[in-house]
Write a protein that holds these residues in place. Structure first.
Motif, PDB file in Angstrom:
ATOM      1  N   LEU A  44       0.840  -1.202   0.000  1.00 54.45           N
ATOM      2  CA  LEU A  44       0.000   0.000   0.000  1.00 54.45           C
ATOM      3  C   LEU A  44       0.877   1.253   0.000  1.00 54.45           C
ATOM      4  O   LEU A  44       2.070   1.173  -0.219  1.00 54.45           O
ATOM      5  N   LEU A  45       0.257   2.372   0.255  1.00 52.46           N
ATOM      6  CA  LEU A  45       0.969   3.656   0.220  1.00 52.46           C
ATOM      7  C   LEU A  45       2.153   3.709   1.176  1.00 52.46           C
ATOM      8  O   LEU A  45       2.159   3.030   2.189  1.00 52.46           O
ATOM      9  N   TYR A  46       3.122   4.529   0.836  1.00 55.12           N
ATOM     10  CA  TYR A  46       4.273   4.741   1.705  1.00 55.12           C
ATOM     11  C   TYR A  46       4.252   6.162   2.247  1.00 55.12           C
ATOM     12  O   TYR A  46       4.052   7.105   1.498  1.00 55.12           O
ATOM     13  N   THR A  57      10.869   6.115   4.956  1.00 60.44           N
ATOM     14  CA  THR A  57       9.510   5.763   4.541  1.00 60.44           C
ATOM     15  C   THR A  57       9.022   4.562   5.333  1.00 60.44           C
ATOM     16  O   THR A  57       9.785   3.649   5.635  1.00 60.44           O
ATOM     17  N   THR A  58       7.746   4.599   5.689  1.00 62.49           N
ATOM     18  CA  THR A  58       7.123   3.431   6.295  1.00 62.49           C
ATOM     19  C   THR A  58       5.878   3.089   5.493  1.00 62.49           C
ATOM     20  O   THR A  58       5.134   3.986   5.092  1.00 62.49           O
ATOM     21  N   GLY A  59       5.658   1.821   5.259  1.00 63.48           N
ATOM     22  CA  GLY A  59       4.529   1.381   4.443  1.00 63.48           C
ATOM     23  C   GLY A  59       3.278   1.198   5.274  1.00 63.48           C
ATOM     24  O   GLY A  59       3.331   1.130   6.495  1.00 63.48           O
ATOM     25  N   ALA A  60       2.141   1.105   4.583  1.00 69.58           N
ATOM     26  CA  ALA A  60       0.850   1.024   5.274  1.00 69.58           C
ATOM     27  C   ALA A  60       0.246  -0.378   5.234  1.00 69.58           C
ATOM     28  O   ALA A  60      -0.933  -0.537   5.484  1.00 69.58           O
ATOM     29  N   GLY A  61       1.040  -1.386   4.899  1.00 70.18           N
ATOM     30  CA  GLY A  61       0.520  -2.750   4.947  1.00 70.18           C
ATOM     31  C   GLY A  61       0.316  -3.361   3.575  1.00 70.18           C
ATOM     32  O   GLY A  61       1.013  -3.018   2.624  1.00 70.18           O
TER      33      GLY A  61
ATOM     34  N   GLN B  21       8.347  -0.410  10.097  1.00 66.04           N
ATOM     35  CA  GLN B  21       8.802  -1.021   8.840  1.00 66.04           C
ATOM     36  C   GLN B  21       8.756  -2.544   8.904  1.00 66.04           C
ATOM     37  O   GLN B  21       8.397  -3.191   7.928  1.00 66.04           O
ATOM     38  N   ASN B  24       5.246  -3.616   8.345  1.00 64.65           N
ATOM     39  CA  ASN B  24       4.885  -3.544   6.931  1.00 64.65           C
ATOM     40  C   ASN B  24       5.475  -4.725   6.162  1.00 64.65           C
ATOM     41  O   ASN B  24       4.815  -5.322   5.313  1.00 64.65           O
ATOM     42  N   ALA B  27       3.416  -7.737   6.969  1.00 63.84           N
ATOM     43  CA  ALA B  27       2.107  -7.662   6.315  1.00 63.84           C
ATOM     44  C   ALA B  27       2.213  -8.049   4.843  1.00 63.84           C
ATOM     45  O   ALA B  27       1.249  -8.503   4.242  1.00 63.84           O
ATOM     46  N   ASN B  28       3.414  -7.882   4.254  1.00 58.68           N
ATOM     47  CA  ASN B  28       3.612  -8.178   2.839  1.00 58.68           C
ATOM     48  C   ASN B  28       4.331  -9.501   2.614  1.00 58.68           C
ATOM     49  O   ASN B  28       4.983  -9.689   1.587  1.00 58.68           O
ATOM     50  N   GLU B  37      12.400  -3.616   3.630  1.00 59.62           N
ATOM     51  CA  GLU B  37      13.011  -2.313   3.861  1.00 59.62           C
ATOM     52  C   GLU B  37      13.729  -2.244   5.190  1.00 59.62           C
ATOM     53  O   GLU B  37      13.307  -2.853   6.159  1.00 59.62           O
ATOM     54  N   THR B  70      15.953   5.269   4.041  1.00 56.26           N
ATOM     55  CA  THR B  70      15.368   3.943   3.960  1.00 56.26           C
ATOM     56  C   THR B  70      16.042   3.182   2.823  1.00 56.26           C
ATOM     57  O   THR B  70      16.174   3.707   1.723  1.00 56.26           O
ATOM     58  N   GLN B 160       6.541   3.022  -4.528  1.00 55.01           N
ATOM     59  CA  GLN B 160       5.434   3.969  -4.390  1.00 55.01           C
ATOM     60  C   GLN B 160       4.107   3.275  -4.121  1.00 55.01           C
ATOM     61  O   GLN B 160       3.050   3.859  -4.297  1.00 55.01           O
ATOM     62  N   GLY B 161       4.149   2.027  -3.666  1.00 55.94           N
ATOM     63  CA  GLY B 161       2.916   1.313  -3.324  1.00 55.94           C
ATOM     64  C   GLY B 161       2.322   0.604  -4.521  1.00 55.94           C
ATOM     65  O   GLY B 161       2.755   0.806  -5.662  1.00 55.94           O
ATOM     66  N   GLU B 162       1.323  -0.255  -4.291  1.00 59.78           N
ATOM     67  CA  GLU B 162       0.664  -1.039  -5.346  1.00 59.78           C
ATOM     68  C   GLU B 162       1.683  -1.877  -6.124  1.00 59.78           C
ATOM     69  O   GLU B 162       1.514  -2.092  -7.330  1.00 59.78           O
TER      70      GLU B 162
END
Lengths: 242, 231
Positions: A44-46, A57-61, B21, B24, B27-28, B37, B70, B160-162
């Motif tokens: 998800l978003l960072y 940066t930390t991610g949202a899952g 971190q 996250n 979770a992934n 990271e 990071t 950048q996610g996704e």
């Protein structure tokens, strides 16, 4: 701090959805023409954490969603019934379900009161095929290209169709799929053949489903441990002024 | 004295970010092509202490922990065979190129499908590009040749996610595309767990240091100045 809690919770939710898909697949391990679900995960978003001029940066899952269905061929089960049909290759039978066009790979057909060929839930084939009075089902032969014959008489042709994006077909819960704008309109396919006297079994692979289940459960557990740890850290922070 | 309070606090803040971190990453643990990271930690500048009377230097004192950049661990992860004709994995380095509304982005998640117009698209519906930057079309048999997918080297790609990365491609990547397989998540569960425990204990050490300093301050504020030494 709390971001990590929610990131891990999002991860648990994503794993839960994967587990739902596994549960559905395993429940349909004997459903004719069933296709296993494909689940996709993404991050998800960072967020940028700015501290003293550095950007961390930390991610949202994580998120999961059903991408579509496996296109793998299910194993054929020979039944010897003249109205059991299996498709080899890409494609679907086109049926009319409650007046609406639908697609299915479940070829367990039967004859209704009007002599028309219907699927197991009573939907008519599209175009419909009617058996003339006095023709027994045992006399019917269906060739690989879908031509339905009784003796030397041709009664019609069962068409095989497909859509450009089969992953976006809408499952209607009875083994049939409805075309959507995202899937595109059905059109005839070539290369697929119809086999009389057989049914296509579910393409669910028990071994890979069980493996997915084990890894899903463990990853769910990992995310839950992350939440517990964050909880302990919050407790430690709360005890700063002891 | 109270400098120590803030030094210990910076350490606790840094561990919180590290913990976020790790959460996250965990979770992934199932996200194809995910890269884990880490944040580097460094010390703030040190202060030189000197004797106020004589001016002679005594030594230095640190100011605590600063969060650095990071760092994404780009090491290619293992492959999982799925048998799906539209699943692709890159063996070795490189990225698939994807055309998003924001511009060309890069991904190592090769879990693709066909769109209504017959293009090869990602789970989010963005077209996948070939080596020349053109969208790919899924053949009548529902397949795309693995060799037709573009693989690009993107140095310094940022997340950048996704499952997408942004960056500027340069040169041809060494990786090759494998059909019917997906790259596993780069998260090492055992390492993440060990890091998580270590991070939590470091956080706790910070708390203990603050409590110790607090007790010293308490003594200073209540005991110093009383004649008996016992208030």
């Amino acid at each position: 701090m709390l971001e990590g809690l929610y990131a891990a919770a999002a991860g648990m939710e994503a794993q839960q959805q994967q587990m739902d898909a596994v549960g559905n697949d395993l429940a349909n391990v004997s459903t004719s023409g069933y296709k296993a679900e494909r689940v996709g995960f993404s991050d998800l978003l960072y967020n940028k954490v700015n501290q003293a001029g550095t950007s961390t940066t930390t991610g949202a899952g994580a998120l999961s969603r059903v991408i579509g269905r496996s296109s793998a061929q299910g194993a054929f089960q020979q039944t010897g019934e003249p109205l059991d049909l299996a498709i080899q290759g890409e494609g679907f039978f086109q049926i009319k379900s409650a007046g609406k066009l639908a697609l299915t790979r479940d070829g367990a057909l039967s004859v209704d009161g009007k002599g028309q060929l219907v699927t197991s839930d009573g939907s008519l084939l599209d175009p419909p095929i009617t058996l003339p009075a006095g023709v027994a089902t045992g006399e019917i032969t269906i060739s690989q290209d879908g031509a339905v014959r009784a003796g030397t008489r041709t009664l019609g042709t069962i068409a095989l169709v497909s859509v450009p994006a089969p992953d976006h077909l809408l499952a209607d819960g009875s083994g049939a799929f409805t075309p959507t704008a995202a899937s595109g309109a059905p059109k005839a396919v070539s290369g697929a053949t119809i086999h009389q006297g057989a049914l296509e079994g579910s393409n669910v692979d028990m071994a890979s489903e069980m493996t997915t289940m084990v890894s899903t459960q463990r990853n769910y557990q990992l995310a839950s441990t992350a939440i517990q740890t964050q909880n302990q850290m919050l407790a430690i922070a709360n005890q700063l002024r002891s | 004295m109270d400098l120590g309070l803030y030094i210990a606090a910076t350490g606790m803040v840094a561990e919180q970010t590290r913990q976020d971190q790790i959460s996250n990453d965990l979770a992934n643990a199932s996200t194809p092509g995910y890269k884990s990271e880490r944040t580097t930690q460094s010390s703030f500048g040190e202060l030189l202490l000197s004797n106020t009377a004589t001016g002679s230097p005594i030594g230095t004192v640190g100011e605590g922990v600063a969060l650095g950049k990071t760092v994404t661990d780009m090491t290619p992860a293992g492959m999982q065979d799925t048998g799906q004709p539209l699943d692709f994995g890159i063996v070795g380095t490189g990225f698939f190129a994807v055309k998003t509304p924001q511009g060309v982005r890069y991904t190592r998640d090769g879990q693709f499908s066909a769109s209504a117009t017959g293009q090869l698209v990602t789970a989010a519906g963005d077209p996948v590009l070939d080596a020349q930057g053109n969208p790919l079309t899924v053949g009548a048999n529902g397949r795309v040749a693995a060799s037709s997918l573009g693989v690009h080297e993107v140095p310094g790609a940022t997340k950048q996610g996704e499952n997408l990365f942004s960056g500027n491609p340069s040169g041809k990547a060494a990786g090759t595309v494998r059909q019917g397989a997906l790259e596993l998540s780069g998260v090492d569960a055992a390492k993440a767990m060990v890091d998580m425990i270590g991070s939590m204990r470091t956080f706790q050490s910070g708390q203990q240091a603050i409590q110790a300093i607090d007790q010293t301050l308490q003594a200073a504020s209540t005991q110093v100045g009383t004649l008996s030494g016992n208030p």
